[in-house]
Design a protein around this motif. Structure first.
Motif, PDB file in Angstrom:
ATOM      1  N   ASP A 138      -5.985  -7.067  53.323  1.00  0.00           N
ATOM      2  CA  ASP A 138      -6.939  -6.440  54.230  1.00  0.00           C
ATOM      3  C   ASP A 138      -6.198  -5.321  54.924  1.00  0.00           C
ATOM      4  O   ASP A 138      -5.479  -5.542  55.897  1.00  0.00           O
ATOM      5  CB  ASP A 138      -7.483  -7.452  55.235  1.00  0.00           C
ATOM      6  N   LEU A 158      -2.378  -5.779  55.763  1.00  0.00           N
ATOM      7  CA  LEU A 158      -2.089  -7.207  55.843  1.00  0.00           C
ATOM      8  C   LEU A 158      -2.231  -7.871  54.478  1.00  0.00           C
ATOM      9  O   LEU A 158      -3.226  -7.663  53.777  1.00  0.00           O
ATOM     10  CB  LEU A 158      -3.043  -7.882  56.832  1.00  0.00           C
ATOM     11  N   LEU A 202      -2.027 -11.845  52.901  1.00  0.00           N
ATOM     12  CA  LEU A 202      -1.932 -13.269  53.203  1.00  0.00           C
ATOM     13  C   LEU A 202      -1.995 -14.079  51.921  1.00  0.00           C
ATOM     14  O   LEU A 202      -2.701 -13.710  50.980  1.00  0.00           O
ATOM     15  CB  LEU A 202      -3.087 -13.721  54.107  1.00  0.00           C
ATOM     16  N   ILE A 224      -6.000 -18.069  54.744  1.00  0.00           N
ATOM     17  CA  ILE A 224      -6.915 -16.955  54.476  1.00  0.00           C
ATOM     18  C   ILE A 224      -8.282 -17.249  55.088  1.00  0.00           C
ATOM     19  O   ILE A 224      -8.907 -16.379  55.708  1.00  0.00           O
ATOM     20  CB  ILE A 224      -7.024 -16.704  52.963  1.00  0.00           C
ATOM     21  N   TYR A 261      -8.295 -16.727  58.827  1.00  0.00           N
ATOM     22  CA  TYR A 261      -8.285 -15.298  59.134  1.00  0.00           C
ATOM     23  C   TYR A 261      -9.666 -14.685  58.933  1.00  0.00           C
ATOM     24  O   TYR A 261     -10.177 -13.949  59.799  1.00  0.00           O
ATOM     25  CB  TYR A 261      -7.263 -14.579  58.251  1.00  0.00           C
ATOM     26  N   LYS A 314     -12.163 -15.720  61.682  1.00  0.00           N
ATOM     27  CA  LYS A 314     -11.898 -15.087  62.976  1.00  0.00           C
ATOM     28  C   LYS A 314     -12.148 -13.576  62.924  1.00  0.00           C
ATOM     29  O   LYS A 314     -12.591 -12.983  63.915  1.00  0.00           O
ATOM     30  CB  LYS A 314     -10.477 -15.408  63.429  1.00  0.00           C
ATOM     31  N   LYS A 315     -11.893 -12.978  61.790  1.00  0.00           N
ATOM     32  CA  LYS A 315     -12.162 -11.545  61.650  1.00  0.00           C
ATOM     33  C   LYS A 315     -13.656 -11.253  61.773  1.00  0.00           C
ATOM     34  O   LYS A 315     -14.065 -10.315  62.457  1.00  0.00           O
ATOM     35  CB  LYS A 315     -11.660 -11.047  60.287  1.00  0.00           C
ATOM     36  N   ASP A 339      -9.788 -22.969  68.174  1.00  0.00           N
ATOM     37  CA  ASP A 339      -8.859 -22.357  67.222  1.00  0.00           C
ATOM     38  C   ASP A 339      -7.766 -23.363  66.847  1.00  0.00           C
ATOM     39  O   ASP A 339      -7.433 -23.541  65.663  1.00  0.00           O
ATOM     40  CB  ASP A 339      -8.248 -21.105  67.849  1.00  0.00           C
ATOM     41  N   THR A 384      -7.144 -25.147  63.155  1.00  0.00           N
ATOM     42  CA  THR A 384      -5.835 -25.078  62.518  1.00  0.00           C
ATOM     43  C   THR A 384      -5.318 -26.476  62.216  1.00  0.00           C
ATOM     44  O   THR A 384      -4.782 -26.746  61.129  1.00  0.00           O
ATOM     45  CB  THR A 384      -4.843 -24.328  63.412  1.00  0.00           C
TER      46      THR A 384
END
Length: 215
Positions: free
Chosen positions: A65, A68, A70, A76, A79, A82-83, A96, A100
């Protein structure tokens, strides 16, 4: 544009399902596992020089991206969620952390055993299957399934009382254990939760695309 490298018949399915759920436009570069490659003139695979420039580990999936890059499917997914934001993403630091935690739990407590069930009950040719390893893996998953069943008792989801990236990532790991129905009979909330995850249109669209992919 965010790019996902991998094939549907791999852990990239997790990322491609999530992209469906998020309505996220992504570029998909099909990359198969190296052991499925049929010579140098075949499709891009995980040990192809071109792909090794993206992921020197030689595994799929990977994601880029912008600047970046990953690796690791569940990282992934976190990410991507959250993106994009929205209900599948964590709403605060506590969520969060929980998402995780469940992602790490899926990788450490469930996947080592669920993969062995898949391989040794379905995926491998019959002459290569290890029935004893499958049996031990089923036994090993009884405790984690009980933990997940208890976690689902309150709201039917693991974080925030709603379907999130944590449910999706967990579902893709738990799915590997489906050849052992006794695990799900012993954890009825897990069974109902997985069925609900698989009833989602984003999952159905991912499966339809996977079914069109060469085996």
């Amino acid at each position: 544009m965010l790019t996902i490298y991998g094939c549907y018949r791999s852990r990239a399915s997790r990322n491609l399902w999530l992209a469906n759920e998020l309505g996220m436009e992504v570029r998909h570069v099909p990359v198969i596992q190296a052991d499925r490659a049929k010579g140098p003139d075949g499709p891009l695979h995980s040990r192809s020089p071109e792909f090794l420039k993206v992921n020197p580990n030689g595994h799929i999936p990977s994601m880029t991206d912008g600047d970046l890059t990953l690796h690791e499917s569940l990282a992934i997914n976190l990410y991507m969620a959250k993106k994009q934001g929205g209900p599948l993403a964590p709403k605060d630091l506590a969520e969060d952390a929980e998402m995780t935690m469940w992602s790490i739990w899926a990788m450490t407590e469930v996947e080592p055993h669920s993969l062995q069930i898949l391989y040794n009950m379905v995926a491998k040719p019959p002459e290569q299957r290890d029935a004893e390893l499958a049996r031990r893996s089923i036994e090993a998953l009884k405790a984690p399934f009980a933990v997940l069943d208890a976690a689902l008792a309150k709201t039917g989801h693991v974080v925030g009382g709603r379907f999130t990236v944590a449910d999706l990532s967990l579902a893709e790991v738990v799915r590997y254990a489906m050849p052992a129905p006794e695990l799900f009979e012993g954890a009825p909330r897990v069974k109902a939760w997985l069925q609900a995850c698989h009833a989602r249109q984003g999952y159905k669209d991912m499966v339809a695309a996977r079914d069109k992919e060469p085996a």
